[in-house]
Design a protein around this motif. Structure first.
Motif, PDB file in Angstrom:
ATOM      1  N   ARG A 128      71.217  -3.888  52.777  1.00  0.00           N
ATOM      2  CA  ARG A 128      70.995  -5.248  52.318  1.00  0.00           C
ATOM      3  C   ARG A 128      70.363  -5.215  50.925  1.00  0.00           C
ATOM      4  NH1 ARG A 128      66.051  -7.491  56.147  1.00  0.00           N
ATOM      5  NH2 ARG A 128      64.709  -5.671  56.009  1.00  0.00           N
ATOM      6  N   GLU A 129      70.122  -6.383  50.372  1.00  0.00           N
ATOM      7  CA  GLU A 129      69.617  -6.454  49.010  1.00  0.00           C
ATOM      8  C   GLU A 129      68.209  -5.874  48.937  1.00  0.00           C
ATOM      9  OE1 GLU A 129      69.792 -10.404  47.530  1.00  0.00           O
ATOM     10  OE2 GLU A 129      68.743  -9.862  45.684  1.00  0.00           O
ATOM     11  N   VAL A 130      67.928  -5.159  47.878  1.00  0.00           N
ATOM     12  CA  VAL A 130      66.606  -4.553  47.714  1.00  0.00           C
ATOM     13  C   VAL A 130      65.579  -5.660  47.535  1.00  0.00           C
ATOM     14  CG1 VAL A 130      65.191  -3.036  46.327  1.00  0.00           C
ATOM     15  CG2 VAL A 130      67.586  -2.533  46.609  1.00  0.00           C
ATOM     16  N   GLN A 131      64.497  -5.619  48.330  1.00  0.00           N
ATOM     17  CA  GLN A 131      63.549  -6.728  48.285  1.00  0.00           C
ATOM     18  C   GLN A 131      62.568  -6.612  47.135  1.00  0.00           C
ATOM     19  OE1 GLN A 131      62.493  -6.261  52.307  1.00  0.00           O
ATOM     20  NE2 GLN A 131      63.755  -7.951  52.987  1.00  0.00           N
ATOM     21  N   ASN A 132      62.314  -5.400  46.716  1.00  0.00           N
ATOM     22  CA  ASN A 132      61.370  -5.185  45.629  1.00  0.00           C
ATOM     23  C   ASN A 132      62.139  -4.624  44.443  1.00  0.00           C
ATOM     24  OD1 ASN A 132      59.201  -4.683  44.061  1.00  0.00           O
ATOM     25  ND2 ASN A 132      58.088  -3.461  45.574  1.00  0.00           N
ATOM     26  N   ARG A 133      62.433  -5.492  43.484  1.00  0.00           N
ATOM     27  CA  ARG A 133      63.324  -5.121  42.377  1.00  0.00           C
ATOM     28  C   ARG A 133      62.923  -3.816  41.687  1.00  0.00           C
ATOM     29  NH1 ARG A 133      67.621  -7.977  40.312  1.00  0.00           N
ATOM     30  NH2 ARG A 133      68.704  -8.572  42.216  1.00  0.00           N
ATOM     31  N   SER A 134      61.631  -3.578  41.605  1.00  0.00           N
ATOM     32  CA  SER A 134      61.186  -2.392  40.873  1.00  0.00           C
ATOM     33  C   SER A 134      61.577  -1.110  41.571  1.00  0.00           C
ATOM     34  CB  SER A 134      59.661  -2.440  40.695  1.00  0.00           C
ATOM     35  OG  SER A 134      59.050  -2.521  41.972  1.00  0.00           O
ATOM     36  N   GLN A 135      61.925  -1.188  42.868  1.00  0.00           N
ATOM     37  CA  GLN A 135      62.281   0.026  43.589  1.00  0.00           C
ATOM     38  C   GLN A 135      63.777   0.267  43.613  1.00  0.00           C
ATOM     39  OE1 GLN A 135      60.502  -0.709  47.349  1.00  0.00           O
ATOM     40  NE2 GLN A 135      58.605   0.315  46.788  1.00  0.00           N
ATOM     41  N   LEU A 136      64.539  -0.590  42.978  1.00  0.00           N
ATOM     42  CA  LEU A 136      65.993  -0.493  43.035  1.00  0.00           C
ATOM     43  C   LEU A 136      66.469   0.808  42.390  1.00  0.00           C
ATOM     44  CD1 LEU A 136      68.375  -3.368  42.465  1.00  0.00           C
ATOM     45  CD2 LEU A 136      68.748  -1.367  41.099  1.00  0.00           C
ATOM     46  N   ILE A 137      67.399   1.498  43.063  1.00  0.00           N
ATOM     47  CA  ILE A 137      67.951   2.739  42.514  1.00  0.00           C
ATOM     48  C   ILE A 137      69.416   2.495  42.228  1.00  0.00           C
ATOM     49  CG2 ILE A 137      68.225   5.204  42.868  1.00  0.00           C
ATOM     50  CD1 ILE A 137      66.227   4.998  45.118  1.00  0.00           C
ATOM     51  N   ASN A 138      69.854   2.895  41.031  1.00  0.00           N
ATOM     52  CA  ASN A 138      71.199   2.519  40.607  1.00  0.00           C
ATOM     53  C   ASN A 138      72.322   3.298  41.252  1.00  0.00           C
ATOM     54  OD1 ASN A 138      71.100   0.337  38.778  1.00  0.00           O
ATOM     55  ND2 ASN A 138      69.973   1.666  37.390  1.00  0.00           N
TER      56      ASN A 138
END
Lengths: 244, 300
Positions: A56-66
């Motif tokens: 699902r969508e990453v809830q904490n944008r700063s933890q998003l991995i590309n």
């Protein structure tokens, strides 16, 4: 210092099992309707429920991995799961450590590069604790991930073994675990025959360690057979319901 | 369906699932016009309810209650403690409600659900004020020792009507509760006596006994939307139509609690009375289900 007999002279343990015998396994898939995948796994009196939400969508944008998915895991024990009521069921050191262990174990087998920029949450709740909660959690998480349809390299199964009264014992319960002897927990990918998790505490001579670890791996393979049966049965049910 | 709507009638062109997500209120209203809900229930019917007693073997009393998909696991653990000065011959009950992240995609670790402390407080108030448990029964030695009952309720699946399911699980756990046998040891401390025939210590209570329950409270949550009253909402219904009314009646049909926490819909007293009447019917159903579960346990 009293010498409690964990293995009687006839070769029976405190709960009547033989040293190489596992506790009874029971698993059920799809127990939490709201989750993408869920499972309940029982090893003897240890009962664990796992739920998977994702991808699902990453809830904490700063933890998003590309380039691959973020895997998160939380382990918590119910207040009533142990003999005495627990005051702090999560956030304490043991729970944080086990959360980390489960996350890294499952991350090794999930094909995260297939789901970039997304998040997979694995939540495990212990309902009854009688030794081997770590193993039961990993087994439950595997079933829940399979139920959610998340692509994996192989299933991960886990089992523990120990060494008491000069006998290697498979699948320790709480009493045997707190006896102070060594406790080896192993997690393997059965088809690939690779070890992903290996933890041990207390002292053990190296040759006996090989014995005990071999026993734990046998236990893992037995759990793997059971999990495959359960998954096959579940698929047959789904086919039947779809009218195929 | 000749319904006039401002943004053009997309309902014939869009697939059902998409319409349900994009225009949830219109989706539900189309159903309400036919006096039915998307899961084929009539407006006044609650979902299938089941109770399983003794779900947790290590607790003194436990129960698993399911209303539709909403699943609650309640367990009671008893500990001995010193009673307070003002009430030397009364025990104590501590009620805690948890919503772990497994129950719903909205709950995140580190961000507890908004509903959890609200339901916990409601439960605590309802159970303690209903008089179901006489705290004097939980006393052991007046002024020195009394039972503290820790009731923990875990939501394993959150699909609407959380308070109803939690109250049902709590009540079922209390009906399954067995107070363990304890005895006074030489230091004047209470210890759990596990073996029979301990001649040096006199047991304080002779045998494991069940708690005598007074009038048992049962509840029903209804949602008010325009002129409709929908009983036992699912999570989807609760999120769209937010005005809810919870009525708690006890087994002698006395009103224990009434809870309407604001909401867009203002209710006439007739609507509230309709809710109470629906609750009265539901209480009979729930009583039957609980009795069946208890008698099922007693067979062994």
């Amino acid at each position: 210092m009293s010498k409690t007999e964990y293995v009687s002279p006839e070769g029976l343990r405190l709960d009547g099992r033989r040293p190489m015998e596992m506790r009874q396994l029971r698993a059920e898939i799809g127990t939490v309707a709201k989750a993408n995948g869920s499972a309940v796994f029982e090893m003897g009196n240890t009962k664990v429920i796992a739920a998977v939400y994702g991808p699902r969508e990453v809830q904490n944008r700063s933890q998003l991995i590309n380039d691959h998915a973020l895997v998160r895991c939380e382990y918590s024990m119910a207040n009533f799961s142990t003999g005495d009521r627990m005051r702090k069921p999560k956030g304490d050191r043991r729970s944080t450590e086990i959360s980390l262990v489960i996350r890294q174990t499952m991350e090794a087998c999930i094909l995260t590069h297939l789901m970039p920029r997304s998040q997979i949450d694995i939540f495990v709740q212990v309902l009854q604790a009688d030794g081997g909660t770590r193993s039961a959690c990993i087994n439950a998480a595997t079933l829940a991930l399979a139920d959610a349809g998340i692509p994996m390299r192989d299933i991960v199964t886990s089992c523990s073994a120990g060494y008491l009264n000069s006998t290697p014992l498979l699948d320790l319960n709480y009493i045997e675990d707190s006896a102070g002897g060594p406790d080896v927990t192993v997690g393997i990918l059965p088809k690939l025959d690779k070890v992903t998790l290996l933890q041990m505490d207390a002292k053990l001579p190296v040759d006996i360690f090989e014995n005990v670890m071999g026993l734990a791996i046998e236990g893992c393979k037995a759990v793997a057979n059971y999990i495959r049966e359960v998954l096959l049965e579940n698929t047959k049910q789904l086919e039947f319901r779809r009218g195929l | 369906m000749g319904l006039p709507n401002a943004s053009g009638d997309l309902s014939t062109e869009v697939e059902v699932d998409a319409f349900r997500r994009l225009f949830p209120l219109r989706f539900f209203e189309k159903h309400l016009l036919e006096s039915i809900r998307p899961d084929a229930r009539p407006l006044g019917r609650a979902r299938d309810t089941t109770i399983a007693l003794g779900a947790v073997a290590s607790a003194n009393g436990s129960a698993l209650a399911k209303i539709g998909s909403t699943t609650m696991l309640a367990a009671i653990k008893m500990e001995v403690m010193a009673p307070s000065m003002e009430t030397p011959d009364e025990g104590c009950i501590a009620i805690d409600f948890h919503m772990p992240p497994i129950c719903s995609p909205i709950v995140r670790p580190g961000r507890p659900a908004e509903a959890a402390p609200v339901v916990a407080k409601q439960l605590s108030d309802t159970i303690l004020s209903s008089g179901m448990i006489n705290l004097k029964e939980l006393s052991l030695v007046s002024g020195k020792a009394a039972w503290m009952a820790y009731l923990d309720i875990y939501c394993l699946d959150a699909d609407g009507a959380l308070f109803d399911a939690a109250l049902l699980a709590a009540v079922a756990a209390f009906s399954h509760l067995e107070i363990p046998v304890v005895s006074l040891n030489d230091d004047g401390k209470i210890v759990l006596s596990e073996e029979q025939g301990l001649s040096e210590r006199e047991p304080v209570n002779k045998e494991k006994r069940k708690v005598n329950l007074g009038s048992i409270p049962f509840s029903l949550t209804c949602i008010l939307h325009k002129n409709y009253i929908l009983t036992d909402p699912t999570a989807e219904e609760e999120s769209i139509m937010e005005t809810s009314v919870t009525v708690v009646l006890d087994s002698s049909s006395q009103l224990v609690s009434l809870y309407k926490p604001g909401g867009a819909v203002l209710a006439y007293t007739s609507a509230i009375q309709d809710c109470i009447a629906l609750t009265r019917q539901r209480v009979k159903e729930l009583q039957k289900i609980l009795e069946e579960a208890i008698s099922g346990m007693e067979v062994d």
